[in-house]
Design a protein around this motif. Structure first.
Motif, PDB file in Angstrom:
ATOM      1  N   PRO A 646     -46.785   8.041  -8.325  1.00  0.00           N
ATOM      2  CA  PRO A 646     -46.758   9.219  -7.429  1.00  0.00           C
ATOM      3  C   PRO A 646     -47.396  10.419  -8.117  1.00  0.00           C
ATOM      4  CG  PRO A 646     -44.598   8.826  -8.369  1.00  0.00           C
ATOM      5  CD  PRO A 646     -45.433   7.661  -8.776  1.00  0.00           C
ATOM      6  N   PRO A 647     -47.825  11.415  -7.351  1.00  0.00           N
ATOM      7  CA  PRO A 647     -48.442  12.605  -7.943  1.00  0.00           C
ATOM      8  C   PRO A 647     -47.466  13.325  -8.871  1.00  0.00           C
ATOM      9  CG  PRO A 647     -48.828  12.524  -5.590  1.00  0.00           C
ATOM     10  CD  PRO A 647     -47.822  11.465  -5.880  1.00  0.00           C
ATOM     11  N   LEU A 648     -48.034  13.961  -9.897  1.00  0.00           N
ATOM     12  CA  LEU A 648     -47.248  14.690 -10.887  1.00  0.00           C
ATOM     13  C   LEU A 648     -47.716  16.141 -10.906  1.00  0.00           C
ATOM     14  CD1 LEU A 648     -45.348  14.836 -13.425  1.00  0.00           C
ATOM     15  CD2 LEU A 648     -47.369  14.236 -14.781  1.00  0.00           C
ATOM     16  N   ALA A 649     -46.784  17.083 -10.842  1.00  0.00           N
ATOM     17  CA  ALA A 649     -47.104  18.509 -10.889  1.00  0.00           C
ATOM     18  C   ALA A 649     -46.755  19.059 -12.263  1.00  0.00           C
ATOM     19  CB  ALA A 649     -46.331  19.265  -9.809  1.00  0.00           C
ATOM     20  N   LEU A 650     -47.675  19.836 -12.843  1.00  0.00           N
ATOM     21  CA  LEU A 650     -47.403  20.479 -14.117  1.00  0.00           C
ATOM     22  C   LEU A 650     -48.379  21.622 -14.323  1.00  0.00           C
ATOM     23  CD1 LEU A 650     -48.761  18.386 -17.105  1.00  0.00           C
ATOM     24  CD2 LEU A 650     -49.408  17.962 -14.763  1.00  0.00           C
ATOM     25  N   THR A 651     -47.926  22.644 -15.040  1.00  0.00           N
ATOM     26  CA  THR A 651     -48.806  23.756 -15.369  1.00  0.00           C
ATOM     27  C   THR A 651     -49.596  23.425 -16.628  1.00  0.00           C
ATOM     28  OG1 THR A 651     -46.955  24.797 -16.530  1.00  0.00           O
ATOM     29  CG2 THR A 651     -47.364  25.493 -14.269  1.00  0.00           C
ATOM     30  N   SER A 652     -50.652  24.179 -16.870  1.00  0.00           N
ATOM     31  CA  SER A 652     -51.600  23.826 -17.927  1.00  0.00           C
ATOM     32  C   SER A 652     -50.988  23.885 -19.325  1.00  0.00           C
ATOM     33  CB  SER A 652     -52.820  24.751 -17.857  1.00  0.00           C
ATOM     34  OG  SER A 652     -52.423  26.107 -17.975  1.00  0.00           O
ATOM     35  N   GLU A 653     -49.963  24.718 -19.521  1.00  0.00           N
ATOM     36  CA  GLU A 653     -49.371  24.871 -20.855  1.00  0.00           C
ATOM     37  C   GLU A 653     -48.017  24.189 -20.974  1.00  0.00           C
ATOM     38  OE1 GLU A 653     -49.510  28.638 -22.746  1.00  0.00           O
ATOM     39  OE2 GLU A 653     -51.184  29.370 -21.551  1.00  0.00           O
ATOM     40  N   ALA A 654     -47.706  23.277 -20.071  1.00  0.00           N
ATOM     41  CA  ALA A 654     -46.366  22.679 -20.057  1.00  0.00           C
ATOM     42  C   ALA A 654     -46.179  21.652 -21.166  1.00  0.00           C
ATOM     43  CB  ALA A 654     -46.085  22.046 -18.703  1.00  0.00           C
TER      44      ALA A 654
END
Length: 813
Positions: A646-654
């Motif tokens: 499934p799609p994964l959401a994360l910010t660039s500095e996570a």
């Protein structure tokens, strides 16, 4: 002929005889006096009055017989019984020692420490050994000899021998110190003619590692993620302190090393050897985040040097000073006692305030207060107080040097000034420019309480200082908001209206900056329809209307960093009010600085595609934190493909992806055969238990290695114990090759995703995707920002979870 230059002439015989005669006379006199006193108590010798024949004396005599005679008889009986019991005890003790000397002489070696040097050793079983014999003896126990540490000018006369033990499943630095032994050259006449040198074992001391929690203690604080564990970290080095040390005995250090983030930590023990009693003793455990060995140096007014352990972290100096003090202990008459600042050594309010400042980290202001006390008392300071003063002076020298240095970074300059108590100078740097204020606000935001403790201590001893009140308000405004800062100012009863207005101008300058931490968010993605914007918290500056091409998605937050530490789902303990919910979440999630979030999508062919989304709203439902995000176009995903995560959401500095290099089980067997011999049966039984293989006896090791030898494995430390775990990724094709099935079954298995198995350094299963209760898959291994430990990103029922190793529960959770 007798050499009279060496042997003194004996005294004349007549003189000795006279002395003997005099001694005999004295003994007879004492015996007669004792007999006379005893007869008096029993009434057998009349007193001076009874000789005159008076009647009252006769009555006194008969009364003495009836009273004193029984008491004397009772005392004599008691003394006789006590003497008998004491004799029996001594006889039993001598009998036990005699039996142990015959059956187990090693158990009475302690007698050697209590006897003069000229008395022959009781340990007849421990015969002198050559270096070769010592090595053979250690080898039989699975140990080995380390490099000797001389105790005398002649290194072959007396030395310390570290005893080492190899660490299993280790690639480098694999020899740990498990014992210290002191050997001394044997002067046995029978061994002098032999070509080898023989040694007596004088002392032994077992050595264990130090707990990780102790080693990391100078680095951790209440908000730290890595508090350490009870895992023992090994000792690898033994050394002797060179130069001048306390004259009593010989001092050693034991050392190990451990990397933690940017710190190369050194840790170990301080050991003392008393040659007079042949006694080794651990005196102190130590740890240094900067990797510095403890040093003997002159700190206090004492005549001997003190032991200084450097636990400085960054700009925060922390030196622990220990004095060598004598104690009444026959085996080791010395101890290390720390110079503590907890209890003031002077009953003086000014002195007590100075120690309060020092304990909070304001070393230089404390030293200035103590200088005035010293002048008032004209140098007449007790030794305990002088030691505390000198320790404070030592810290002040470090903070002064830091503050006097010209730093390129404004935040570093302000930090050095605040640590040294230069409040006004630090304010000047803050007010110099908006850029300075913004950078400094970031430092204040990250403070874990050290700066705030300085503010509290400074205001406690002097509540009139406006510059200290200003820094207190700035710290609270950055960390808790301006409402909390204003409440703090209202509590300052000594704050004038003019000072209040000045501090408000500083807060207004800080408010314009609106500093925040980078956005670090991880979560799962799902489509959402319809969207009711009234259910979401949105700041006024966020445009919540989406364009025709945009699509709405919901992100279920798995974890986020609030600027101090990582928080994980479920979010049951978030402290906020309904009136400040929008501001709280936007600041905590770091969305003020960057509201964008990336969505990682796995395509049908296995490739990854990254789509950028914008956070439009936040809400909290039953401890589940959710984000409303808008995507310029729909996320490409084929839900019918079982191979597609499934799609994964994360910010660039996570986080940072960790991908250790892979080798085959066959290659691992060549490097560490014992490890693979443990792994293969464990893996085979697990596949049987999960239904992947038919039940029955497992094949031989050679057969399993032939079938599984090409499977890829990765070695990486996931538990933080310094030893690598084995990560085994097993594809459906690999399992199918173990028992060929029909084409239809094979095609169905080939559509399954690879599963992962993780085994500890001892071969125990600590994570598995082969579970009958639920379907989960290890998606990746990652390192979260601001942490040193690794995490498992696990997908379960289309949701992502982060699992980290729990030392307490010995599992990923």
């Amino acid at each position: 002929m007798v050499d009279r230059s060496i042997h003194p002439a004996p005294k004349p015989y007549r003189q000795n005889k006279q002395n003997q005669s005099s001694a005999k006379t004295t003994k007879k006199h004492i015996v007669k006096k004792l007999q006379k006193n005893l007869k008096k108590r029993q009434g057998k010798i009349p007193t001076q009055n009874s000789q005159k024949g008076t009647t009252p004396v006769v009555h006194q005599k008969s009364k003495a017989k009836s009273t004193f005679a029984p008491r004397g008889s009772h005392l004599a009986s008691t003394l006789a019984i006590a003497a008998l019991l004491g004799s029996l005890g001594l006889i039993a003790a001598f009998a036990w020692v005699s039996i142990e000397l015959i059956l187990n002489p090693d158990k009475v070696t302690w007698l050697n420490r209590l006897l003069p040097a000229w008395v022959k050793s009781f340990n007849s079983a421990q015969q002198p050994q050559s270096l070769g014999e010592i090595q053979i003896h250690l080898t039989k126990k699975g140990w080995m000899a380390g490099e000797i540490v001389p105790l005398a000018a002649n290194p072959t006369e007396t030395f310390v021998l570290p005893v080492l033990k190899g660490r299993a499943n280790c690639q480098s630095n694999c020899k740990d110190v498990v014992e210290l032994r002191v050997y001394q050259r044997s002067h046995n006449v029978e061994l002098q003619s032999k070509p080898e040198k023989y040694y007596n074992l004088m002392a032994q001391l077992p050595v264990t590692g130090l707990e990780e929690s102790f080693v990391l203690s100078p680095l951790v604080n209440a908000n730290s993620e890595r508090q350490g564990s009870s895992t023992l970290l090994p000792i690898s080095e033994v050394g002797r302190f060179e130069g001048e040390t306390p004259s009593s005995g010989i001092w050693f250090y034991l050392q190990g090393k451990r990397a933690s983030g940017t710190h190369a930590i050194a840790y170990g023990y301080i050991v003392h050897y008393n040659p007079e009693r042949s006694h080794l003793q651990l005196m102190l455990s130590w740890t240094s985040p900067s990797g510095q060995l403890p040093q003997w140096q002159q700190v206090t007014g004492s005549s001997t040097k003190e032991l200084v352990v450097d636990q400085t972290v960054g700009f925060e100096p922390q030196l622990r000073v220990y004095q060598a003090k004598p104690i009444e202990f026959i085996l080791n008459p010395v101890q290390l006692e720390e110079v503590s600042l907890q209890s003031p050594a002077l009953n003086d309010s000014t002195y007590q305030n100075a120690l309060l400042l020092a304990r909070s980290g304001l070393w230089t202001p404390a030293w200035e207060w103590l200088q005035s006390i010293t002048k008032q008392r004209q140098g007449k300071i007790p030794a305990a107080a002088q030691a505390q003063i000198d320790v404070i002076r030592l810290h002040s020298q470090l903070t002064k040097t830091q503050a006097d240095t010209t730093w390129i970074s404004p935040s570093q300059q302000v930090l050095a000034d605040l640590i040294d108590g230069r409040w006004q100078k630090a304010l000047q740097v803050f007010e110099a420019s908006p850029q300075n204020a913004q950078e400094i606000a970031t430092v204040l935001k990250a403070d874990a309480g050290r700066l705030w403790s300085r503010v509290e201590a400074a205001l406690q001893v002097n509540p009139h200082r406006t510059e200290v009140q200003a820094w207190g308000a700035l710290i609270l405004a950055v960390q808790h908001g301006h409402e909390r800062a204003n409440s703090f100012l209202k509590e300052q009863t000594k704050l004038s209206q003019e000072s209040f207005a000045y501090i408000q101008s500083l807060l207004a300058q800080q408010l314009k900056i609106n500093p925040t931490h980078p956005s670090r968010i991880i979560g799962s993605v799902r489509a959402i329809a319809p969207v009711h914007l009234t259910e979401w918290w949105q700041p006024n500056f966020v445009e919540t209307q989406k364009t025709e091409k945009q699509a709405w998605y919901q992100v279920e937050v798995t974890a986020f960093h609030n600027g101090k530490r990582w928080l994980y789902s479920p979010f049951a303990n978030l402290n906020f009010t309904k009136t400040s919910s929008t501001k709280f979440f936007w600041e905590s999630l770091g969305l003020n600085s960057d509201p964008e979030i990336e969505i990682v999508v796995w395509l049908a062919n296995g490739e990854q595609q990254i789509v950028t989304a914008t956070v439009k709203g936040v809400r909290l439902r039953n401890t589940q934190l959710q984000l409303l995000v808008a995507v310029d176009d729909k996320i490409p995903q084929d839900g019918s493909n079982a191979m597609q995560p499934p799609p994964l959401a994360l910010t660039s500095e996570a986080l940072e992806w960790v991908q250790p290099s892979a080798i085959t089980l066959e290659q691992l067997y060549q490097q560490n055969g014992l490890r693979v011999k443990v792994i293969l049966p464990t893996v085979w039984r697990l596949l049987q238990a999960s239904g992947q293989l038919p039940p029955g006896e497992i094949p031989s090791f050679s057969q399993m290695l032939q079938k599984l030898g090409y499977w890829p494995v990765q070695e990486i430390d996931l538990t933080g114990n310094g030893k690598p775990e084995t990560v085994l990724t097993i594809s459906a094709e690999a399992i199918q090759s173990l028992h060929p099935t029909s084409d239809e079954d094979g095609e169905q298995q080939n559509q399954s995703r690879p599963r992962t198995l993780i085994l500890s350094d001892t071969g125990k299963i600590i994570y598995t995707d082969f579970s009958n209760n639920s379907v989960q898959f290890l998606t990746a291994i990652a390192k979260l920002s601001t942490t040193d430990s690794l995490s498992l990103l696990v997908e379960n029922a289309n949701f992502y979870k982060l699992k980290r190793w729990s030392e307490k529960n010995q599992r990923f959770e």
